[in-house]
Design an enzyme around this catalytic site. Structure first.
Site, PDB file in Angstrom:
ATOM      1  CG  ASN A 513      -2.011  -1.092   1.083  1.00  0.00           C
ATOM      2  OD1 ASN A 513      -2.534  -1.450   0.137  1.00  0.00           O
ATOM      3  ND2 ASN A 513      -1.987  -2.108   2.290  1.00  0.00           N
ATOM      4  CE1 TYR A 514       0.264   4.320   3.791  1.00  0.00           C
ATOM      5  CE2 TYR A 514       0.307   2.313   4.621  1.00  0.00           C
ATOM      6  CZ  TYR A 514      -0.261   3.365   4.461  1.00  0.00           C
ATOM      7  OH  TYR A 514      -1.453   3.631   5.265  1.00  0.00           O
ATOM      8  CG  LEU A 515       7.101   0.044   0.436  1.00  0.00           C
ATOM      9  CD1 LEU A 515       7.712  -1.285   0.897  1.00  0.00           C
ATOM     10  CD2 LEU A 515       7.863   1.380   0.788  1.00  0.00           C
TER      11      LEU A 515
END
Length: 556
Positions: A513-515
């Site tokens: 979700n964030y990288l």
């Protein structure tokens, strides 16, 4: 491949990345109805056998299936379960069953264990029958037609009823997740499509035609009152495009982040308290990757907070602590009731502002009493198009991964490179506070791994002796065998290190979700690492756009 920053990365695209013109699907697969227990599987109350009504029996089986789990030993879990179970009982059962400690679910528990073992011991033919049936359901319900594209659906099955677990020490753990019925379900599809049929004798709650949303089915679950959705698979065109847009917004933040940082530093000196509070909160969101802290759903009792909703009691200030100046100690429950505990040195002006914000306040008062998430996000929108507090999290996570990979990766063998990747990913997970409980099987699996390491060491010392005593012509072959064993031993030792370091950190959340996946893909290309060593099959489908797009010198 694609150009580095393509304008349209997915061929034909919906007008604004989310609208569609046509949507047709078969609807959800409902959870299987409850099958009563065989008559030889008994329930006992206060030492006496007792026959339960089907409704009460079903809820009892949820508890029985979890007897070996530590959840069933927790007071909150037991209290919530018992309260909800009693609501499902017939009046006679309710008058008799008044104490959970007197309930004996052991025969039920053993029955489900035996069923589980039987599933593991199934013949190839039986497994094949199940596989064929699952494939049939997938072909019928697992795809939709959206704007002339056949798209895969993420999860077309409605979750069966059970007991809510929650993460961390969730105050609602043990509550009954009720069975979702057709009457609870909203279907979303085109007016001109074949509408999904509800099961015989039932009706959907509503059939909607909303082309501004990308969900196909929705319902409200009873524990948190949250709306659940059946969506397209992450590998779908629209999902891929939204993903790409998310990471492009984070890259845009990279271009102006220094300007924003200078701005909030200036705002620490503002004459207006609301501007100072906004600037300090933004500093925390940027520096510590804190969530903004959206207002909770109505009726949600868990006392969880984010940056904007912090209270005075959630922080302690130390002018000097552990040899560092101006230390702020955070201690609060974040999303999913996961504890956030951190001690961080901050800039002097931030420290002085925090002292000012806390003046004449009670522990339960808001730290940032002139701020909420919508005020903060409105301000961020003015600073950069599409900027929200979450974009900072994505930006800081991705930039941390990129920096860590540069620092940690050396030209060693494959297992060592993958260990470096996991360590870089772990730095991000720690930044984002992605914790997990140590797996139940952790000690056992570490023992098994240690046994393999010991056996490999024995093989290696035998091989060492062989090499020494071998004649010249045998030496080369034995030497090769010795080197191979050394490599195998190193691989096992790296695996053990990795597992130990990861036991309480959840790497998956940040990875998915964030990288920015292009960083990972480029790293794999640069170091000659097969992409499947980093992303499993499902993840490769989700990030297909990035695998096609990334270059080996990609810079986030």
């Amino acid at each position: 491949g694609f150009a580095r920053t393509p304008q349209v990365p997915f061929g034909e695209r919906a007008t604004d990345g989310s609208k569609w013109s046509f949507l047709e699907h078969k609807g959800p697969v409902m959870a299987a109805p409850y099958e009563p227990l065989p008559s030889n599987v008994r329930f006992f109350y206060d030492g006496k056998q007792m026959k339960l009504s089907p409704e009460a029996e079903e809820v009892a089986t949820f508890f029985a299936k979890m007897l070996d789990h530590e959840y069933t030993t927790k007071d909150t879990f037991r209290k919530n379960f018992f309260k909800d179970w009693r609501k499902e009982m017939a009046s006679e059962e309710k008058s008799k069953i008044t104490d959970l400690k007197k309930c004996n679910f052991n025969e039920m528990g053993e029955y489900f264990k035996a069923q589980s073992e039987a599933r593991k011991a199934m013949t190839k033919d039986d497994k094949l029958k199940i596989k064929v049936e699952n494939e049939r359901l997938l072909q019928e319900y697992g795809f939709c037609i959206m704007d002339n594209h056949k798209e895969r659906i993420a999860n077309f099955r409605i979750e069966p009823p059970g007991l809510f677990r929650g993460r961390g020490d969730h105050p609602k753990m043990g509550m009954l997740k009720r069975r979702i019925r057709p009457e609870d379900i909203i279907i979303n599809c085109s007016k001109g499509s074949k509408h999904p049929k509800s099961p015989p004798g039932t009706k959907w709650k509503e059939v909607r035609h909303d082309n501004k949303v990308t969900w196909l089915v929705s319902w409200t679950e009873n524990i948190q009152g949250a709306i659940k959705y059946i969506m397209l698979n992450p590998s779908s065109r629209i999902k891929g495009e939204k993903d790409w847009q998310k990471y492009e917004t984070a890259r845009n933040l990279k271009k102006c982040v220094e300007r924003l940082r200078n701005q909030y530093r200036e705002d620490w000196k503002s004459k207006e308290m609301r501007i100072r509070q906004r600037a300090v909160a933004l500093y925390f969101i940027d520096k510590l990757a804190l969530r903004a802290g959206n207002e909770k759903e109505e009726g949600e009792s868990a006392d969880t907070v984010g940056c904007c909703s912090l209270r005075v009691e959630h922080i302690n200030l130390y002018p000097e602590k552990d040899g560092q100046d101006f230390v702020v100690e955070f201690d609060f429950l974040g999303k999913d009731s996961i504890r956030y505990y951190n001690k961080v040195p901050v800039e002097k002006r931030v420290f002085k502002n925090l002292q000012l914000f806390m003046e004449n306040k009670q522990p339960e008062d808001d730290l940032f009493d002139r701020l909420n998430t919508s005020i903060l996000n409105k301000h961020l929108q003015e600073l950069m198009d599409g900027l929200t507090a979450k974009v900072f999290r994505t930006y800081n996570a991705s930039i941390t991964l990129q920096q860590q990979l540069k620092e940690l990766t050396t030209d060693e063998n494959l297992p060592a490179k993958i260990l470096s990747y996991n360590r870089a990913n772990r730095a991000v997970a720690i930044l984002c506070n992605h914790q997990r409980a140590q797996p139940k099987t952790f000690e056992k699996s570490m023992q098994n791994l240690q046994t393999k390491i010991d056996a490999k060491k024995d093989q290696l010392s035998d091989a060492k002796r062989d090499v020494k005593s071998a004649k010249a012509d045998l030496k080369v072959r034995r030497d090769e065998k010795f080197k191979k064993l050394e490599e195998q031993l190193m691989k096992l030792e790296v695996q053990a290190t990795d597992r130990e370091e990861n036991k309480q950190i959840a790497l998956g959340t940040s990875k998915l979700n964030y990288l920015d996946p292009r960083i990972s893909v480029a790293w794999c290309k640069k170091w000659g690492i097969p992409i499947e060593k980093i992303y499993n099959k499902t993840q490769r489908e989700k990030f297909a756009w990035a695998i096609d797009m990334a270059e080996d010198d990609y810079e986030f």
